[in-house]
Design an enzyme around this catalytic site. Structure first.
Site, short mmCIF file in Angstrom:
data_model
loop_
_atom_site.label_atom_id
_atom_site.label_comp_id
_atom_site.label_asym_id
_atom_site.label_seq_id
_atom_site.Cartn_x
_atom_site.Cartn_y
_atom_site.Cartn_z
N TYR A 10 92.87 83.17 56.65
CA TYR A 10 93.78 83.89 55.74
C TYR A 10 93.54 85.41 55.85
CZ TYR A 10 96.25 84.71 51.26
OH TYR A 10 97.12 85.14 50.27
N SER A 49 97.44 91.38 51.60
CA SER A 49 96.44 90.95 50.61
C SER A 49 95.21 91.86 50.75
CB SER A 49 96.05 89.50 50.91
OG SER A 49 94.94 89.13 50.14
N1 LIG Z 1 98.11 84.85 44.39
C1 LIG Z 1 97.35 85.85 44.81
O1 LIG Z 1 96.34 86.21 44.21
C2 LIG Z 1 97.77 86.59 46.04
C3 LIG Z 1 97.02 87.70 46.42
C4 LIG Z 1 97.38 88.38 47.56
C5 LIG Z 1 98.48 87.98 48.28
N2 LIG Z 1 99.20 86.89 47.91
C6 LIG Z 1 100.35 86.55 48.72
O2 LIG Z 1 101.52 86.62 47.92
C7 LIG Z 1 102.50 85.71 48.43
C8 LIG Z 1 102.96 84.79 47.32
O3 LIG Z 1 101.84 84.08 46.85
P1 LIG Z 1 101.83 83.17 45.55
O4 LIG Z 1 100.44 83.20 45.04
O5 LIG Z 1 102.95 83.55 44.65
O6 LIG Z 1 102.08 81.75 46.20
P2 LIG Z 1 102.82 80.45 45.67
O7 LIG Z 1 102.16 79.30 46.35
O8 LIG Z 1 102.94 80.44 44.19
O9 LIG Z 1 104.27 80.64 46.29
C9 LIG Z 1 104.56 80.50 47.62
C10 LIG Z 1 105.98 79.94 47.73
O10 LIG Z 1 106.30 79.88 49.12
C11 LIG Z 1 106.94 78.66 49.37
N3 LIG Z 1 106.71 78.28 50.76
C12 LIG Z 1 105.58 77.77 51.30
N4 LIG Z 1 105.76 77.51 52.60
C13 LIG Z 1 107.03 77.86 52.89
C14 LIG Z 1 107.82 77.80 54.07
N5 LIG Z 1 107.30 77.33 55.22
N6 LIG Z 1 109.09 78.23 54.01
C15 LIG Z 1 109.62 78.67 52.85
N7 LIG Z 1 108.93 78.75 51.71
C16 LIG Z 1 107.66 78.34 51.72
C17 LIG Z 1 106.33 77.65 48.40
O11 LIG Z 1 107.23 76.56 48.19
C18 LIG Z 1 106.11 78.51 47.16
O12 LIG Z 1 107.21 78.43 46.27
C19 LIG Z 1 101.83 84.99 49.59
O13 LIG Z 1 102.14 85.66 50.79
C20 LIG Z 1 100.36 85.14 49.30
O14 LIG Z 1 99.61 85.03 50.46
C21 LIG Z 1 98.87 86.18 46.79
#
Ligand SMILES: NC(=O)c1ccc[n+]([C@@H]2O[C@H](COP(=O)([O-])OP(=O)(O)OC[C@H]3O[C@@H](n4cnc5c(N)ncnc54)[C@H](O)[C@@H]3O)[C@@H](O)[C@H]2O)c1
Length: 281
Positions: free
Chosen positions: A178, A165
């Site tokens: 985070y 991130s």
């Molecule tokens: N959304 C953003 O702006 C952003 C920015 C930078 C990084 N990220 C990273 O991208 C990745 C995806 O983020 P997102 O925004 O799509 O999140 P999201 O919450 O939409 O999706 C995360 C998914 O992971 C699953 N999950 C959670 N805990 C789990 C576990 N213990 N075992 C298996 N599955 C599990 C959830 O059920 C969910 O479907 C993450 O690593 C997040 O930190 C997101």
């Protein structure tokens, strides 16, 4: 000189996407599905994993499997691997997509002006830190340990893609756990890339900038959909002056996971509309 570069090598590659039913996870799955990969959508949420697999197959015609597993439970990952091996075959690519923040590890204020202020560093809950460090670091470590087993050995190779991130490069205000947990992903990506290089396993990361999803919606938008002060600050700090769309990460994902990047390992690509390049002045 190489000519005619395509992502065609991804066809039939068995690809595990943890958190595959999430917002960015789904976008990643769609990118692979477009190129005919066989995808295991691994998610804590069994229904969402299965529904995602079905809808991908309907839309793209590739083979997909929804698998329920917890990235923090090694045995559940081992069980998932057995299912994936039976249904789809030996694993070629792992995308560690599960991750996220937690309100208990988030301060209410950016800076401490008075030791009596509410919602400062002093009020953070260790439970929140444990949750965030576990999910982001161990939740990348354990699947990497379990699923790369298929990639080692003579004639084999593989790719691991971690999701870092923006806050890994510079911590963002309010989210110390985070930020530190994602910094550990960049460090681990480099470590594992070095460790696995003799096995022809490449390990890279992407660092998405700002995308509005369920995890951060409460921080960046108000109930009426307008930006919070923080949301507006993000847009102001992004040279391209907007939040990203989930599809914006697909090009970098395909690049890092296909043979197009066959001599690239141990890097982290920001996908951030220039946020990381801009000092704010
Ligand atoms: N959304 C953003 O702006 C952003 C920015 C930078 C990084 N990220 C990273 O991208 C990745 C995806 O983020 P997102 O925004 O799509 O999140 P999201 O919450 O939409 O999706 C995360 C998914 O992971 C699953 N999950 C959670 N805990 C789990 C576990 N213990 N075992 C298996 N599955 C599990 C959830 O059920 C969910 O479907 C993450 O690593 C997040 O930190 C997101």
């Amino acid at each position: 000189m190489m000519t005619g570069l395509t992502f065609s090598d991804l066809k039939d590659k068995v690809t595990v996407v943890t958190g595959g039913a999430g917002v960015l996870g789904l976008s990643i799955c769609k990118a692979f599905a477009t190129h005919g990969a066989k995808i295991a959508i691994l998610d804590l949420d069994q229904e969402k994993a299965k529904d995602t697999a079905l809808s991908l197959t309907k839309e793209f015609g590739n083979q997909n499997l929804g698998v329920a597993a917890n990235v923090l439970n090694k045995q559940s990952l081992i069980d998932a691997k057995e299912k994936i091996n039976q249904e789809l075959g030996q694993i070629d690519i792992l995308v560690n997509g599960a991750g996220g923040n937690h309100p208990k590890a988030t301060t209410k204020v950016e800076q401490m002006f008075d030791a009596e202020d509410e919602g400062t560093f002093f009020d953070l809950d260790l439970e929140g830190f444990d949750f965030v460090f576990d999910l982001n670091f161990k939740g990348t470590l354990l699947p990497s340990m379990v699923f790369t087993k298929d990639m080692v050995g003579e004639g084999n190779k593989g790719v691991v893609l971690n999701i870092s991130s923006m806050n890994a490069f510079k911590p963002l205000t309010k989210i110390p756990a985070y930020s530190a947990a994602k910094a550990s992903i960049n460090n681990f990506t480099e470590w594992l890339a070095m460790h696995m290089a003799p096995q022809e396993i490449r390990v890279n990361a992407i660092a998405p900038g700002f995308f509005i999803t369920d995890q951060n919606r409460f921080l960046v938008t108000n109930k009426d959909g307008s930006f919070t002060e923080r949301g507006q600050k993000i847009v102001n700090g992004t040279p391209m002056a907007k939040f990203g769309e989930p599809e914006d990460i697909q090009g970098a994902v395909l690049y890092l996971c296909s043979d197009v990047s066959s001599f690239v390992t141990g890097i982290c690509i920001p996908i951030d509309g220039g946020f990381n390049a801009y000092s704010g002045v």
